[in-house]
Every structure is written in C-alpha cells, then in structure tokens.
Design an enzyme around this catalytic site. Structure first.
Site, PDB file in Angstrom:
ATOM      1  N   GLY A 171      36.701  35.822  41.995  1.00  0.00           N
ATOM      2  CA  GLY A 171      36.084  36.123  43.281  1.00  0.00           C
ATOM      3  C   GLY A 171      35.399  34.936  43.923  1.00  0.00           C
ATOM      4  O   GLY A 171      34.876  35.050  45.035  1.00  0.00           O
ATOM      5  N   ASP A 228      40.244  45.145  44.392  1.00  0.00           N
ATOM      6  CA  ASP A 228      40.044  44.939  42.959  1.00  0.00           C
ATOM      7  C   ASP A 228      38.929  45.881  42.495  1.00  0.00           C
ATOM      8  O   ASP A 228      37.809  45.458  42.237  1.00  0.00           O
ATOM      9  CB  ASP A 228      39.661  43.478  42.693  1.00  0.00           C
ATOM     10  CG  ASP A 228      39.899  43.067  41.249  1.00  0.00           C
ATOM     11  OD1 ASP A 228      40.460  43.876  40.488  1.00  0.00           O
ATOM     12  OD2 ASP A 228      39.531  41.933  40.879  1.00  0.00           O
TER      13      ASP A 228
END
Length: 508
Positions: free
Chosen positions: A174, A263
C-alpha cells in the site's frame, strides 16, 4: 439428449489466455448439449476434471472437436488430439454459500470449503468471484469465517514442507517503493543462518510487488521441487507464489482484486496467512505501513489489523510479530520494478542508501532474527545492521540471484529502465511538506508499472528537503510515450509533491 449428458471430443489447446477457463465448441455440438455462450461445463480427462465456460463458433472448430484454454490444458494434461469429455453442469450447490455471503449471513466451515473448492476448480466466473470479494467490503468476515477461509485455501492446494524451521516476512503493502524492502531484508535474515524461502504475489494496487521487482534480476516462477532445491542450496528464495499451487484460490482472488483495485482486510489476512501455512512457515513478521494515503490510515486501524493477524496466527500454530511502520511517504526514492531493483541493488553494493529503506529493511530483518531466539528482544536490528555493513547481505543476495537463474555480477546500471522520461521541477523555492502516496502510485501505474518493468517514478526530494525553484522533484519513466503522457496528465491533476514557502497567503 439430456443437457447433463457427457459428450466426448477431440481436444487441443488454443494459444490464448484471457484470464479464465474457456472451451471453444462448434455451434452444432453446443445445440446438441443445450449449451449457450458462457454456459458452465466440466471438462473431464480420466480422473481429472476442470470447470470452464463455453465459447461458441461456426468455423474455428468442426463438430466433434474443441479447443481449450491454457489453464484447462495444463491442469488436465491435454496433449494434441486427446479425447476428453464435456458435461454441462447446473448451478453448483456452493452457490448457496455465495448467496448467503451477499446477504451478510455467516458461512460454516463446510460451506466455505465447498465454495473455495469450486472456485479453484474453475466452476465460477469472474463476476461471481468478484461478488464474493466485494461482499467483504460491506459484510466483514467473522473470525471463524476467516479461519475457515484460510484453511480452505490451504487444503485446496499443495503444501511444501521443509525439515528446518521456516521464517518469513511479509508486508501488506500500500506504500509505493515498498517492494524492494524484501530484497534487502530476506538476504540479511538468511545471512544470519535462518531459512527464509520467501514467496510473494505480484502487485495488486501498487506499482510493484516483490515478485515483480525480483523478476528484473532473476527468474521468480518455480515448481515446488525447484523452489525446495534453491532453498536447500542458499537458505533463501525471493519467488512468485503463482506457479507453486500454494493456496491457488488466492491467485484467482488477487487477479480480480487487481482489476477492481480493492484489497479487503479479511481477504488480505487470509491471502497472506494461507500462503504462509502452505509454505510451512513457522515464524512470521508482518509489516503494516501506516499513513494518510496507505492501506491503513492510523494507529487505531493498525492495531485492529494487527490483532486479526495475531489471533489467526495463534489458531494456526504460527509464531508472529507485527511491525507497524511509517507509511506517510514512499519507501526510498523509487516506485516501479526496475527502478526499485536498481535502488535495492545499489544499496546492497554500496552499503548505504535512503534512510527510510535501510531502517525499514533492517528493522524487519531484525525482528525475524529475534523470532529465532538467537538474540534477545530489541537487539535484532543490531545483528541485521552488522550483517549488512559487513557485506554479508549482498553476498547472500548474489547467491539468491544466481540460484534463481540470474547474473550475480549484475550492476545497477545494467538494469534497463523506460526510455521515455520526463522530470517535473519545483515551481517555487521552499520545502517539501507532503508526498501523496496515492498520486505517486497512480502516476507509476499510468506509466505502465508493474507490467512495464522499466516504468515508474524516481523521487529527487522527500518530505523535509529544501528546494530551490527549478530543482527536480520527480522523474517519470515509461517504455511508451503514450503511457508517459497519461502519467503526466495524472501528475498535473493530483499534485504528487507539495512544496511550500514561508509565505502562505496574502490578504486582500
């Protein structure tokens, strides 16, 4: 003829991959079997079976023959002109589990296993699997469901067992630039004498996954036998998990998550832990970067996610430590496979580099070393730093590259990067006060990363740097002039780097 009757065909592989299992069938045979476009069927060869979806043609194949996509041919070991059966299938019983999930109802362990088994066997389309994944954004899995999901993902694939204790580290990602951390941490852990056969997925929402970055330097796709041999030889791997058939449902899920740019937390935990269980990992360090534009926004969220990992690892009998790390700006100076491989390699060779990269990589390596019990808590980073500064991390990395089929003598300047380049300069004098992770990611991906290995972003300045007017802020690389222009369009819309002077505002 009953629509559930099996009909036999001469089968051949079609050299095409559209990301799903396909059977191309003549319209006369389709009519006889009662098949329409996109109908589910099972392809049967001996005791093997694989789900697929029908594509109908008038001319590509004649009656009595079919073409099957690569995955079907590989799974069923279909050779030239092999005979296979094709049988239409009704809506599978596990569809009830999907319906329950979409209505926020809890699945039992048996229901979860039934659903995952059918996903792996190719029974479901991307649409139905997408529904399962997106349902988690609205109805989180319970901890029992999550445990059932992890176990089902492991049980429907292969497992690799090692004789020695297995260690690993994994970041939830991320943050742009994060994929290169493992290229320093893994060889450092191995240099400490621990076995760390790391497998990684490719990027889902970031400019590069660890497998994408390592692939610039060496091969990453191995059979289980090849991977075990590499691990036996050099005590470490930096490989892609996709070809190992470890928790194969995860590879299906990740492919769809990548397209949707989602996600879900519980699915991410399941994805990571299922792969680690299947790989025989005994002790694991999880990295959770925290920052405004990271997957995890603040320390409260980080604690919640860490708790999920810790509780699930305990149920699986796995030792674990969770590192909450700073994710407010990119790690190091690069984002994109070749650029990150270049930075990692340069850092290992020169034994110096970006502070954010080195501190993070050595801290993670230190925590893994501490899990071994070889050093007391709090002293692992000292051991890791000593190994790195003595050049033992680089020495081990060379061994890994060579064992994985790469050139151990490769130098940073040998790595090809995108030939289409544009540098954005600062319009004012001041200091960098903010770097937008999401914007950097969007720019790098628009430039072509991770599929274009040479695409990405190089940051000339980080938060806190003093900047003069006209100084370079970031350089965008791409192998395509069209892609570069798209990346520049995004950069102009989202201001990836904020430079502020002393004068903020003038009234009126």
């Amino acid at each position: 003829m009953s629509h559930l009757q099996t009909k036999h065909f001469i089968a051949n592989e079609i050299d095409i991959d559209i990301g799903r299992n396909i059977v191309v069938i003549n319209e006369k045979d389709a009519r006889e079997l009662g098949l329409g476009p996109n109908t589910r069927v099972r392809v049967i060869k001996g005791d093997r079976t694989r789900g697929a979806f029908v594509a109908i043609t008038k001319t590509m194949v004649s009656p009595g023959k079919i073409l099957v996509s690569r995955d079907v041919a590989r799974e069923l070991k279909i050779g030239k002109d092999d005979t296979v059966g094709v049988k239409p299938v009704p809506v599978p019983p596990s569809f009830t589990a999907l319906r329950k999930r979409l209505h926020g109802q809890r699945l039992t362990q048996d229901e979860m296993y039934m659903w995952i088994k059918d996903v792996v066997e190719g029974v479901y389309s991307e649409t139905e699997i997408s529904a399962f994944l997106t349902s988690q954004l609205y109805y989180e899995l319970s901890e029992d469901e999550l445990n059932a999901l992890i176990r089902a993902m492991v049980e429907t694939g292969s497992r690799i067992e090692f004789e020695d204790t297995v260690y690993d580290e994994h970041s939830i990602g991320g943050v742009p630039g994060n994929s290169k951390v493992a290229l320093i941490a893994v060889p450092t852990v191995s240099a400490a004498g621990l076995l760390i056969p790391k497998t990684s997925s490719r990027a889902i929402t970031s400019p590069a996954g660890t497998a994408d970055t390592m692939e610039v330097l060496a091969r990453v796709d191995f059979t289980p036998e090849e991977l075990k041999e590499i691990a036996r030889k050099v005590r470490a791997t930096l490989a892609w998990g996709g070809r190992l058939n470890l928790a194969p449902a995860d590879d299906i899920f990740v492919n769809i998550e990548r397209k949707l740019a989602i996600d879900p937390w519980h699915q991410m935990v399941a994805s990571i832990l299922a792969k680690k269980v299947a790989m025989g990992v005994d002790n694991l360090v999880i990295d959770i970067p925290v920052g405004r534009k990271a997957k995890v926004k603040d320390l409260k969220e980080a604690d919640q996610l860490a708790g999920l990992f810790i509780r699930q690892a305990a149920r699986l009998g796995m030792g674990i430590r969770v590192a909450v790390t700073y994710g407010g700006q990119p790690i190091g100076k690069t984002a994109g496979p070749a650029l990150e491989a270049k930075e990692a390699l340069e850092t290992l060779i020169t034994r110096k580099g970006s502070k954010s990269l080195l501190e993070k990589a050595l801290s993670i390596a230190g925590l893994v070393i501490e899990l071994s019990g070889k050093v007391p808590p709090g002293h692992g980073i000292e051991v890791a730093r000593d190994l790195f500064e003595k050049g033992l991390s680089y020495q081990k990395f060379r061994q890994i590259i060579e064992a994985q089929g790469g050139d151990p003598n490769v130098k940073p300047d040998d790595l090809p990067i995108g030939e289409h380049i544009y540098t954005i300069e600062s319009p004012i004098e001041g200091a960098v006060t903010h770097i937008d992770n999401a914007a950097i990611t969007a720019i790098a991906r628009a430039a072509g990363a991770p599929y274009d290995k040479g695409a990405g972003v190089y940051l000339h300045a980080k938060v806190g740097y003093r900047i003069n007017k006209g100084d370079p802020l970031l350089t965008i690389y791409s192998s395509s002039s069209i892609r570069l222009q798209e990346a520049l369009n995004i950069a102009s819309r989202y201001s990836p780097i904020i430079v502020e002077g002393m004068l903020i505002k003038i009234l009126p």
